[in-house]
Scaffold this active site. Sequence first.
Site, PDB file in Angstrom:
ATOM      1  N   SER A  83     -36.660  15.128 -34.483  1.00  0.00           N
ATOM      2  CA  SER A  83     -38.112  14.982 -34.418  1.00  0.00           C
ATOM      3  C   SER A  83     -38.803  16.339 -34.347  1.00  0.00           C
ATOM      4  O   SER A  83     -38.246  17.323 -33.835  1.00  0.00           O
ATOM      5  CB  SER A  83     -38.513  14.146 -33.202  1.00  0.00           C
ATOM      6  OG  SER A  83     -37.914  12.874 -33.262  1.00  0.00           O
TER       7      SER A  83
HETATM    8  N1  SAH Z   1     -34.785  11.830 -31.025  1.00  0.00           N
HETATM    9  C1  SAH Z   1     -34.010  12.097 -32.200  1.00  0.00           C
HETATM   10  C2  SAH Z   1     -34.644  11.404 -33.377  1.00  0.00           C
HETATM   11  C3  SAH Z   1     -33.649  11.037 -34.396  1.00  0.00           C
HETATM   12  S1  SAH Z   1     -34.312  10.044 -35.712  1.00  0.00           S
HETATM   13  C4  SAH Z   1     -33.965  13.598 -32.452  1.00  0.00           C
HETATM   14  O1  SAH Z   1     -34.945  14.283 -32.162  1.00  0.00           O
HETATM   15  O2  SAH Z   1     -32.965  14.085 -32.957  1.00  0.00           O
HETATM   16  C5  SAH Z   1     -34.140   8.420 -35.056  1.00  0.00           C
HETATM   17  C6  SAH Z   1     -32.749   7.993 -34.690  1.00  0.00           C
HETATM   18  O3  SAH Z   1     -32.830   6.603 -34.346  1.00  0.00           O
HETATM   19  C7  SAH Z   1     -31.727   8.074 -35.828  1.00  0.00           C
HETATM   20  O4  SAH Z   1     -30.636   8.837 -35.396  1.00  0.00           O
HETATM   21  C8  SAH Z   1     -31.345   6.621 -36.082  1.00  0.00           C
HETATM   22  O5  SAH Z   1     -30.001   6.446 -36.460  1.00  0.00           O
HETATM   23  C9  SAH Z   1     -31.630   5.984 -34.732  1.00  0.00           C
HETATM   24  N2  SAH Z   1     -31.826   4.542 -34.737  1.00  0.00           N
HETATM   25  C10 SAH Z   1     -32.499   3.782 -35.643  1.00  0.00           C
HETATM   26  N3  SAH Z   1     -32.463   2.482 -35.272  1.00  0.00           N
HETATM   27  C11 SAH Z   1     -31.754   2.424 -34.110  1.00  0.00           C
HETATM   28  C12 SAH Z   1     -31.366   1.363 -33.236  1.00  0.00           C
HETATM   29  N4  SAH Z   1     -31.695   0.090 -33.458  1.00  0.00           N
HETATM   30  N5  SAH Z   1     -30.651   1.669 -32.127  1.00  0.00           N
HETATM   31  C13 SAH Z   1     -30.306   2.949 -31.851  1.00  0.00           C
HETATM   32  N6  SAH Z   1     -30.633   3.994 -32.644  1.00  0.00           N
HETATM   33  C14 SAH Z   1     -31.350   3.738 -33.751  1.00  0.00           C
END
Ligand code: SAH
Length: 234
Positions: free
Chosen positions: A80
Amino acid sequence: MAADPVSGLLQLPDPAVGSGMTSLRTRERLVQRLLATGIQNKAVIEALRQVPRHLFVEEALASRAYEDSSLPIGWGQTISQPYMVARMTEALLEAGPVQRVLEVGTGSGYQTAVLAALAQRVYSVERISALQARAEQRLRALKLRNLRLRHGDGSAGWAEYAPFEGILVTAAASGIPRQLAEQLAPGGRLVLPIDSGRGQVLVRLIKKRRGRCPGYQHEVLEPVTFVPLLSGVA
Ligand code: SAH
């Protein structure tokens, strides 16, 4: 629950050590930018100043780690944008410090590390096993001990450790997952992007304290762009 010490404090390597991209000055520029965009919570700013974001991206992207932008982390996902990490964390903590926080979407683990600096205990769930494993490695290397990670579908929350004073979702859902709302403590806050079909908005849901009128209230904070919240695991 295991009785590991709850520190809430980061034990990180000296941020001044390393090449120019990781230097204090580069980070300070990011902090100044966050202040200019309206982030006010001092503890949140301090956490972003301390957490070494360059360790949460591939080496080839490390020189861009202190730009205020999201970056690819593989598997079609992104780390993010620092502004968004700060904004969501601020929205979560506005009413004061929180004890237990659940994060859905560990991704790189960066937001997890920021939360670990501010909450007493952090629980984080990621559905893509390769990302989950990497995040676990990085967070362990940073010696953050007040967090627990899991590979799974975070839409179901993490009932074993509920209720949570804060829940933060880092992927956009089409509505508010019922189990997440249910796992909020009274007075607790759920901050998540919602995709209404006409664009995404950041929403904060507050579970009212028990009393004469139990229930939830919600507010729309601002337009956002997130990867979708998907069901099942990968
Ligand atoms: N906070 C993270 C954001 C990653 S993007 C950072 O800053 O690195 C969002 C993440 O949510 C992805 O890794 C994706 O695989 C995960 N995601 C999507 N749906 C999900 C779910 N139902 N349960 C757990 N993770 C999920």
